[in-house]
Design a protein around this motif. Sequence first.
Motif, PDB file in Angstrom:
ATOM      1  N   GLN A  94      16.394  34.368  26.322  1.00  0.00           N
ATOM      2  CA  GLN A  94      16.792  35.759  26.118  1.00  0.00           C
ATOM      3  C   GLN A  94      15.735  36.752  26.601  1.00  0.00           C
ATOM      4  OE1 GLN A  94      19.856  36.175  25.022  1.00  0.00           O
ATOM      5  NE2 GLN A  94      20.138  34.003  24.572  1.00  0.00           N
ATOM      6  N   GLU A  95      14.723  36.265  27.328  1.00  0.00           N
ATOM      7  CA  GLU A  95      13.579  37.099  27.685  1.00  0.00           C
ATOM      8  C   GLU A  95      13.937  38.216  28.658  1.00  0.00           C
ATOM      9  OE1 GLU A  95       9.841  38.669  27.821  1.00  0.00           O
ATOM     10  OE2 GLU A  95      10.767  37.333  26.368  1.00  0.00           O
ATOM     11  N   GLY A  96      14.916  37.982  29.515  1.00  0.00           N
ATOM     12  CA  GLY A  96      15.407  39.061  30.373  1.00  0.00           C
ATOM     13  C   GLY A  96      14.513  39.407  31.543  1.00  0.00           C
ATOM     14  N   THR A  97      13.862  38.410  32.130  1.00  0.00           N
ATOM     15  CA  THR A  97      13.115  38.601  33.369  1.00  0.00           C
ATOM     16  C   THR A  97      13.702  37.684  34.437  1.00  0.00           C
ATOM     17  OG1 THR A  97      11.478  36.883  32.823  1.00  0.00           O
ATOM     18  CG2 THR A  97      11.003  39.139  32.092  1.00  0.00           C
ATOM     19  N   LEU A  98      13.381  37.941  35.698  1.00  0.00           N
ATOM     20  CA  LEU A  98      13.988  37.172  36.783  1.00  0.00           C
ATOM     21  C   LEU A  98      13.490  35.737  36.854  1.00  0.00           C
ATOM     22  CD1 LEU A  98      14.090  39.929  39.539  1.00  0.00           C
ATOM     23  CD2 LEU A  98      16.062  38.813  38.466  1.00  0.00           C
ATOM     24  N   GLY A  99      12.434  35.420  36.117  1.00  0.00           N
ATOM     25  CA  GLY A  99      12.000  34.033  36.040  1.00  0.00           C
ATOM     26  C   GLY A  99      12.759  33.231  35.011  1.00  0.00           C
ATOM     27  N   GLY A 373      -5.468  35.330  43.509  1.00  0.00           N
ATOM     28  CA  GLY A 373      -5.066  35.123  44.894  1.00  0.00           C
ATOM     29  C   GLY A 373      -3.598  34.814  45.085  1.00  0.00           C
ATOM     30  N   ILE A 374      -2.810  34.715  44.000  1.00  0.00           N
ATOM     31  CA  ILE A 374      -1.379  34.423  44.113  1.00  0.00           C
ATOM     32  C   ILE A 374      -0.588  35.676  43.754  1.00  0.00           C
ATOM     33  CG2 ILE A 374       0.517  32.938  43.397  1.00  0.00           C
ATOM     34  CD1 ILE A 374      -1.711  31.469  44.864  1.00  0.00           C
ATOM     35  N   SER A 375       0.241  36.122  44.674  1.00  0.00           N
ATOM     36  CA  SER A 375       1.131  37.254  44.451  1.00  0.00           C
ATOM     37  C   SER A 375       2.522  36.688  44.186  1.00  0.00           C
ATOM     38  CB  SER A 375       1.147  38.171  45.677  1.00  0.00           C
ATOM     39  OG  SER A 375       1.918  39.319  45.454  1.00  0.00           O
ATOM     40  N   HIS A 376       2.995  36.857  42.967  1.00  0.00           N
ATOM     41  CA  HIS A 376       4.240  36.221  42.540  1.00  0.00           C
ATOM     42  C   HIS A 376       5.457  36.803  43.251  1.00  0.00           C
ATOM     43  CE1 HIS A 376       7.190  34.375  39.841  1.00  0.00           C
ATOM     44  NE2 HIS A 376       7.793  35.556  39.805  1.00  0.00           N
ATOM     45  N   VAL A 377       6.363  35.925  43.645  1.00  0.00           N
ATOM     46  CA  VAL A 377       7.682  36.328  44.140  1.00  0.00           C
ATOM     47  C   VAL A 377       8.731  35.582  43.315  1.00  0.00           C
ATOM     48  CG1 VAL A 377       6.966  36.914  46.482  1.00  0.00           C
ATOM     49  CG2 VAL A 377       7.595  34.561  45.949  1.00  0.00           C
ATOM     50  N   GLU A 419       3.873  33.335  46.466  1.00  0.00           N
ATOM     51  CA  GLU A 419       4.559  32.165  45.930  1.00  0.00           C
ATOM     52  C   GLU A 419       5.040  32.466  44.510  1.00  0.00           C
ATOM     53  OE1 GLU A 419       5.274  29.218  47.146  1.00  0.00           O
ATOM     54  OE2 GLU A 419       4.035  29.053  48.964  1.00  0.00           O
ATOM     55  N   PRO A 420       6.098  31.768  44.043  1.00  0.00           N
ATOM     56  CA  PRO A 420       6.371  31.805  42.605  1.00  0.00           C
ATOM     57  C   PRO A 420       5.161  31.226  41.863  1.00  0.00           C
ATOM     58  CG  PRO A 420       8.225  30.857  43.812  1.00  0.00           C
ATOM     59  CD  PRO A 420       7.089  30.956  44.783  1.00  0.00           C
ATOM     60  N   TYR A 512       5.884  44.847  40.408  1.00  0.00           N
ATOM     61  CA  TYR A 512       6.899  44.606  41.438  1.00  0.00           C
ATOM     62  C   TYR A 512       6.306  43.910  42.649  1.00  0.00           C
ATOM     63  CZ  TYR A 512      10.726  45.673  44.709  1.00  0.00           C
ATOM     64  OH  TYR A 512      11.753  45.572  45.620  1.00  0.00           O
ATOM     65  N   LEU A 513       5.068  44.224  42.968  1.00  0.00           N
ATOM     66  CA  LEU A 513       4.417  43.643  44.158  1.00  0.00           C
ATOM     67  C   LEU A 513       3.558  42.426  43.829  1.00  0.00           C
ATOM     68  CD1 LEU A 513       3.449  46.858  46.175  1.00  0.00           C
ATOM     69  CD2 LEU A 513       5.400  45.328  46.500  1.00  0.00           C
ATOM     70  N   GLY A 514       3.851  41.753  42.699  1.00  0.00           N
ATOM     71  CA  GLY A 514       3.311  40.404  42.543  1.00  0.00           C
ATOM     72  C   GLY A 514       2.282  40.163  41.476  1.00  0.00           C
ATOM     73  N   GLN A 515       1.840  41.177  40.723  1.00  0.00           N
ATOM     74  CA  GLN A 515       0.766  40.948  39.757  1.00  0.00           C
ATOM     75  C   GLN A 515       1.373  40.481  38.421  1.00  0.00           C
ATOM     76  OE1 GLN A 515      -2.432  44.048  38.901  1.00  0.00           O
ATOM     77  NE2 GLN A 515      -3.293  42.902  40.611  1.00  0.00           N
TER      78      GLN A 515
END
Length: 555
Positions: A94-99, A373-377, A419-420, A512-515
């Motif tokens: 129920q967290e409601g995020t795209l992950g 160093g990882i920007s999440h998508v 990367e995710p 939005y841009l990965g942090q």
Amino acid sequence: MDNKMRCVLAILLAMTCISVNGEDPYLFHEWNVTYGTLSPLGVPQKVILINNQFPGPRINGTSNNNVHVNVFNHLDEPLLFTWNGIQQRKNSWQEGTLGTNCPIPPGKNYTYRFQVKDQIGSYYYYPTTGLLRAAGGYGPLTVVSRALIPVPFDKPEDDYTVLVGDWYTKSHTELRSMLDTGRGLGRPQGLVINGKSGKGDGKDEPMYTLTPGKTYRFRFCNVGMKDSINVRFQGHTMRLVEIEGSHVVQNVYDSLDIHLGQCLSVLVTADKEPKDYFIVASTRFTKEPHTATATIRYANSKSPASPQLPKAPEGWEWSLNQFRSFRWNLTNSAARPNPQGSYHYGKINISRTIKLVTSAGKVDGKLRYAINGISHVDPPTPIRLAQHYGVSDKVFKYDLIKDDYKPTGEDGQDKITLEPSVINGTWKSFVEFVIENPGKSVQSFHMSGYAFFAVSIEPGRWSPEKRKNYNLLDAVSRNTIQVYPNSFAVIMTALDNAGLWNIRVNSMEKHYLGQQFYLSVHAATVSLQDEYNMPDNNLLCGIVKDLPKPTPFRA
């Protein structure tokens, strides 16, 4: 209707009452999410309304209530809501995020079902897809103690919510286009309080009315997108009583800094001359601060508020010292945030230290933000669904973020990879997160699914020797932490809430841009005592869209 039928109905009604009374109460909400035209800063623009309201309706529950929110998406793009600060015990579905969730398509509906388990406090909700948050769609979510649980202050005359945040006059689609094409958003155009800017000229209608001699609870949340905010009452002091679900030592303040995503409660007594006064909010750590006001009116007011507004403090060192003054109320018997059983957290051995370093850079000429160093998508298939269906290897890789990160690019700079991003957490381990901010602006981080102990914020870089400075006795248990420029913050928590949980910066642009990244925590054995089944109404998308739903686990 004959007597026999009446008897049958009476029996069924009695059975229903017994069944309901055996559970914690249910709260049912139906939301119609639409666009409307409003002028928060005097410029007409498209704003997201919930049941024709901006901000949205207040969800007001009691500890352990079951909350059902049926959301009808009448927008022209996919929609999700997150319940910022609600821990969703055993229920990251129920967290409601795209992950964790597939978004609600336009023209469709979805019902969120969660319990505010063992919680009290001040929170809020907002949309997480695209940049919908820039168009509104947010609202208050409060949880009060059950009647038999004592609260460490007398019941106030009334309970008010004050949602404060910065605001852009560009539409959310324009802002999203700017980020998608590699540009930053720049400065917001102003501040709004409960969706209004306030002119501060004494002509605004009162937002709150006070009875002389009475004490009121004001719940403040910074629902903004970029800036920390300072709040204060003209001519009145504030007694701080709660921060994000924790009752705190009741110090008195002239003003309070509230960083992105944070909520707190204060008590204010109407003990001054009967007239109008202002609530004043202004941005912090900006060259040209924005200011907004809301009018409070004594019931027998004789004159307008003074145009002389109280000034905000200067410098982030002042803000740091205020953070250090916040202390958890250890004598209060009300509901305490999880992790349960770790009230003496300073005596628990640390199982793992994860150091998180924020950075910014360009990838293929476009601006990105990263952690280690990882920007999440976000992948097309939500990470939690990929785990549940056993297709994780086709969607993401674990542990691209390393615990003890060192920059890998040239000249000691970060090399950013898109990367995710998912960290594997060990069930019931006690983890120390160190967040380093080498940048020039204040950052604020939120951890979903948990309340953590905010044990330290200090200038400079972290080292193990810094542990001697931790507050290991009465640090506030909360869900957000700010990190000042060229400083670090340390939080501690027990990973006892199974599921997939988002850890994110609260800046809309940076998030939005990965942090951000996800923390995956799963029990050694599958049990409904540790994690709930996937809901029967769960939406499917990506590579699992047409797959049958797995058989639910039975206790």
